[in-house]
Design a protein around this motif. Structure first.
Motif, short mmCIF file in Angstrom:
data_model
loop_
_atom_site.label_atom_id
_atom_site.label_comp_id
_atom_site.label_asym_id
_atom_site.label_seq_id
_atom_site.Cartn_x
_atom_site.Cartn_y
_atom_site.Cartn_z
N ASP A 1 0.83 -1.21 0.00
CA ASP A 1 0.00 0.00 0.00
C ASP A 1 0.86 1.25 0.00
OD1 ASP A 1 -2.56 -1.14 -0.06
OD2 ASP A 1 -2.60 -1.44 2.10
N LEU A 2 1.95 1.23 0.76
CA LEU A 2 2.85 2.37 0.82
C LEU A 2 3.41 2.69 -0.56
CD1 LEU A 2 4.35 4.36 2.75
CD2 LEU A 2 6.18 2.65 2.88
N VAL A 3 3.84 1.68 -1.29
CA VAL A 3 4.38 1.88 -2.63
C VAL A 3 3.30 2.44 -3.55
CG1 VAL A 3 5.30 0.70 -4.67
CG2 VAL A 3 6.16 0.11 -2.39
N CYS A 4 2.11 1.87 -3.49
CA CYS A 4 1.02 2.32 -4.36
C CYS A 4 0.64 3.77 -4.07
CB CYS A 4 -0.20 1.42 -4.19
SG CYS A 4 0.03 -0.26 -4.84
N HIS A 5 0.61 4.15 -2.78
CA HIS A 5 0.29 5.53 -2.43
C HIS A 5 1.37 6.49 -2.91
CE1 HIS A 5 -2.45 4.05 1.07
NE2 HIS A 5 -3.13 4.24 -0.03
N LYS A 6 2.63 6.13 -2.70
CA LYS A 6 3.71 7.01 -3.13
C LYS A 6 3.71 7.21 -4.64
CE LYS A 6 6.95 6.19 0.68
NZ LYS A 6 8.30 5.71 1.06
N LEU A 7 3.36 6.17 -5.37
CA LEU A 7 3.30 6.26 -6.84
C LEU A 7 2.02 6.93 -7.32
CD1 LEU A 7 4.75 2.77 -7.86
CD2 LEU A 7 5.84 5.00 -8.16
N GLY A 8 1.08 7.19 -6.42
CA GLY A 8 -0.16 7.84 -6.82
C GLY A 8 -1.03 6.96 -7.70
N LEU A 9 -1.00 5.66 -7.48
CA LEU A 9 -1.75 4.73 -8.34
C LEU A 9 -3.25 4.84 -8.09
CD1 LEU A 9 0.51 1.54 -8.19
CD2 LEU A 9 0.56 3.45 -9.82
N HIS A 10 -4.02 4.74 -9.16
CA HIS A 10 -5.48 4.81 -9.07
C HIS A 10 -6.06 4.06 -10.26
CE1 HIS A 10 -5.26 7.79 -12.30
NE2 HIS A 10 -4.32 8.42 -11.58
N GLU A 11 -7.36 4.06 -10.36
CA GLU A 11 -8.06 3.34 -11.43
C GLU A 11 -7.51 3.76 -12.80
OE1 GLU A 11 -10.66 0.58 -12.99
OE2 GLU A 11 -10.50 1.05 -10.85
N GLY A 12 -7.03 2.79 -13.55
CA GLY A 12 -6.53 3.03 -14.89
C GLY A 12 -5.07 3.44 -14.99
N SER A 13 -4.39 3.63 -13.86
CA SER A 13 -2.97 3.99 -13.91
C SER A 13 -2.17 2.91 -14.65
CB SER A 13 -2.39 4.13 -12.49
OG SER A 13 -2.91 5.24 -11.83
N ALA B 1 3.63 5.25 -13.85
CA ALA B 1 4.44 4.93 -12.68
C ALA B 1 5.31 3.72 -12.99
CB ALA B 1 3.55 4.64 -11.48
N VAL B 2 6.52 3.71 -12.42
CA VAL B 2 7.41 2.55 -12.54
C VAL B 2 7.98 2.27 -11.16
CG1 VAL B 2 9.40 4.01 -13.19
CG2 VAL B 2 9.43 1.56 -13.71
N SER B 3 8.03 1.01 -10.81
CA SER B 3 8.60 0.59 -9.53
C SER B 3 9.67 -0.47 -9.79
CB SER B 3 7.52 0.02 -8.61
OG SER B 3 6.78 -1.01 -9.27
N THR B 4 10.61 -0.54 -8.88
CA THR B 4 11.61 -1.61 -8.91
C THR B 4 11.99 -1.88 -7.46
OG1 THR B 4 13.75 -2.33 -9.81
CG2 THR B 4 13.50 0.03 -9.36
N ILE B 5 11.57 -3.03 -6.97
CA ILE B 5 11.67 -3.36 -5.55
C ILE B 5 12.81 -4.35 -5.34
CG2 ILE B 5 10.44 -4.17 -3.51
CD1 ILE B 5 9.23 -1.65 -4.80
N LEU C 1 3.33 -7.08 -6.04
CA LEU C 1 2.95 -5.68 -6.23
C LEU C 1 2.00 -5.50 -7.41
CD1 LEU C 1 3.12 -2.73 -5.52
CD2 LEU C 1 5.26 -2.58 -6.82
N ILE C 2 2.27 -6.13 -8.54
CA ILE C 2 1.41 -5.92 -9.70
C ILE C 2 0.00 -6.46 -9.46
CG2 ILE C 2 3.21 -5.68 -11.44
CD1 ILE C 2 2.94 -8.63 -12.10
N CYS C 3 -0.10 -7.58 -8.74
CA CYS C 3 -1.43 -8.12 -8.45
C CYS C 3 -2.15 -7.27 -7.42
CB CYS C 3 -1.31 -9.57 -7.96
SG CYS C 3 -0.83 -10.74 -9.25
N HIS C 4 -1.43 -6.79 -6.42
CA HIS C 4 -2.05 -5.94 -5.40
C HIS C 4 -2.50 -4.61 -6.01
CE1 HIS C 4 -2.73 -4.47 -1.29
NE2 HIS C 4 -2.17 -3.33 -1.67
N ALA C 5 -1.66 -4.02 -6.83
CA ALA C 5 -2.01 -2.73 -7.44
C ALA C 5 -3.23 -2.85 -8.33
CB ALA C 5 -0.82 -2.20 -8.24
N ALA C 6 -3.29 -3.93 -9.11
CA ALA C 6 -4.42 -4.12 -10.00
C ALA C 6 -5.71 -4.41 -9.23
CB ALA C 6 -4.13 -5.25 -10.98
#
Length: 428
Positions: free
Chosen positions: A184-196, A268-272, A208-213
């Motif tokens: 959730d922290l990563v998704c919030h920092k990236l500003g992810l929302h519907e359709g991102s 948004a792009v992430s690399t964990i 992460l990709i499954c949680h974000a979707a």
């Protein structure tokens, strides 16, 4: 009463290092030396001495432990910490050996059985080819991440997140809840929302990709070099009914640089904890990819381990047995490299203590399921992971390693970042 085997070993250590034994010692004949309180290093075989002769220091001692030539009675973490403290204080790095001492030391080594052929290395990676070539990187990733999906499912929580968690309730918190909080922290920092449109480079088992979707409505793409992870994520996505929102690619991250379809395509792009596997020479190209895949105003989040100011980072054991060809940088170096790509660094969030707590949770599971682990990856593999997890937790606890989330943005026209005005507006 004559000098015992343990006494001879203690004297030899003292002459070679200039310090006393930091923990107790029991030799193969039952004789003892050193402190009588605390952990005890049990040397089962002269073969352990040969390993130290051929590979002095951390690697030789680790190989002796992994092979079962030595054990530790008592708290393994306490024993490792005592040794690190002795090294750090200088107690074990001021040898008092002159040229005239070498004949006697050689004779003592012969008497103890330390001289002999090099024992075979127990289960280390054997990589071929140019450092960080695509084939060698693929082999290095396979050595660690293709170990066994069953093993990782046993060790990790249901999210299958193999990275530092975020314990909002402190060290006594539940690991699964802490991993969800991290996602959730990563998704919030990236500003992810519907359709991102979201890209995750080094997506692991798809946490992460499954949680974000599923939770934020993103259209996410994951990239992994591991064949086992690719197959696992593909099945996971299908089982979760996320095939219309989540795509996984089995590819080297460098292939993204040659793909015009991804240039400027993501919000948004992430690399964990993937950047540690990118070589020093390759890292500028890696950060350039992070920049180039983003639209103007798009955000990047890099979660990455670092070494301390006066510490080497992973060390010879981890880089030989766990994550071959791994490179840790200082936090400052990583921030400079990210900035050098054209991204603007907006926030750095240290999570060092959280990784200590994360790894300790994994270690508890390993010990609780020890027999199952041995069945899955063998006795040598299980001892490798025990040493890795205990030593890793200590490295974070004692500030020899760190981990940070670095949030950056690709500035738009005239440098406009489009970021919230204050931290409270980020939603975390």
């Amino acid at each position: 009463m004559g000098v015992t085997t343990a006494g001879r070993l203690a004297e030899l250590v003292g002459r070679l290092t200039g310090g006393e034994l930091p923990i107790g010692l029991r030799a193969w004949d039952g004789s003892t030396a050193g402190p009588t309180v605390g952990p005890v290093l049990v040397i089962h075989s002269r073969r352990a001495l040969r390993r130290l002769l051929w590979s002095p220091g951390e690697l030789g001692l680790a190989e002796a432990y992994v092979a079962g030539d030595v054990d530790v009675e008592g708290d393994l973490a306490e024993g490792l910490s005592a040794v690190w403290s002795a090294v750090g204080s200088g107690a074990l790095n001021k040898p008092k050996v002159g040229v005239g001492d070498w004949p006697r030391l050689a004779a003592e080594a012969l008497r103890l059985g330390a001289v002999g052929p090099r024992p075979p290395a127990p289960g280390q990676a054997s990589l071929q080819g140019r450092l960080h070539s695509k084939d060698r990187d693929r082999a290095a990733i396979a050595h660690h991440y293709d170990l066994s999906n069953d093993f990782y499912e046993l060790l990790l929580d249901d999210s299958m997140a193999y990275s530092c968690a975020y314990f909002t309730d402190g060290p006594s918190g539940d690991l699964a809840a802490a991993q969800k909080a991290k996602l959730d922290l990563v998704c919030h920092k990236l500003g992810l929302h519907e359709g991102s449109r979201h890209l995750d480079i080094g997506c692991g088992w798809g946490s992460l990709i499954c949680h974000a979707a599923a939770e934020y409505g993103t259209v996410s793409t994951g990239v992994t070099l591991s064949r086992a992870q690719y197959e696992y994520v593909s099945k996971r996505v299908a089982a979760a009914g996320l095939a219309d929102r989540v795509t996984v690619r089995h590819a080297d991250y460098r292939e993204l640089a040659d793909d015009p379809a991804v240039r400027g395509a993501f919000d948004a792009v992430s690399t964990i904890e993937m950047g540690e596997h990118v070589g020093d020479a390759e890292y500028p190209a890696f950060t350039q990819i992070l920049h180039d895949v983003l639209r103007p105003g798009g955000r990047a989040l890099v979660q990455q381990m670092s070494h301390g100011v006066n510490a080497p980072g992973g060390g010879a054991f981890i880089e030989t047995y766990i994550a071959p060809d791994m490179h840790m940088k200082s936090l400052g170096t990583t921030v400079d490299l990210i900035s050098g790509s054209g991204l603007e660094v907006r926030d750095v969030h240290a999570l060092r203590e959280h990784y200590d707590w994360t790894v300790r949770a994994w270690h508890r599971t390993l010990e609780d399921r020890w027999d199952d682990v041995v069945d899955m990856i063998g006795e040598v593999g299980a001892r490798v992971w025990r040493l890795y997890l205990v030593g890793g937790a200590l490295a974070f606890a004692e500030n020899r390693m760190g981990v940070d989330q670095i949030l950056a943005v690709r500035p738009g026209e005239h440098g406009v970042a489009g970021m919230p005005a204050s931290r409270k507006d980020y939603g975390w």
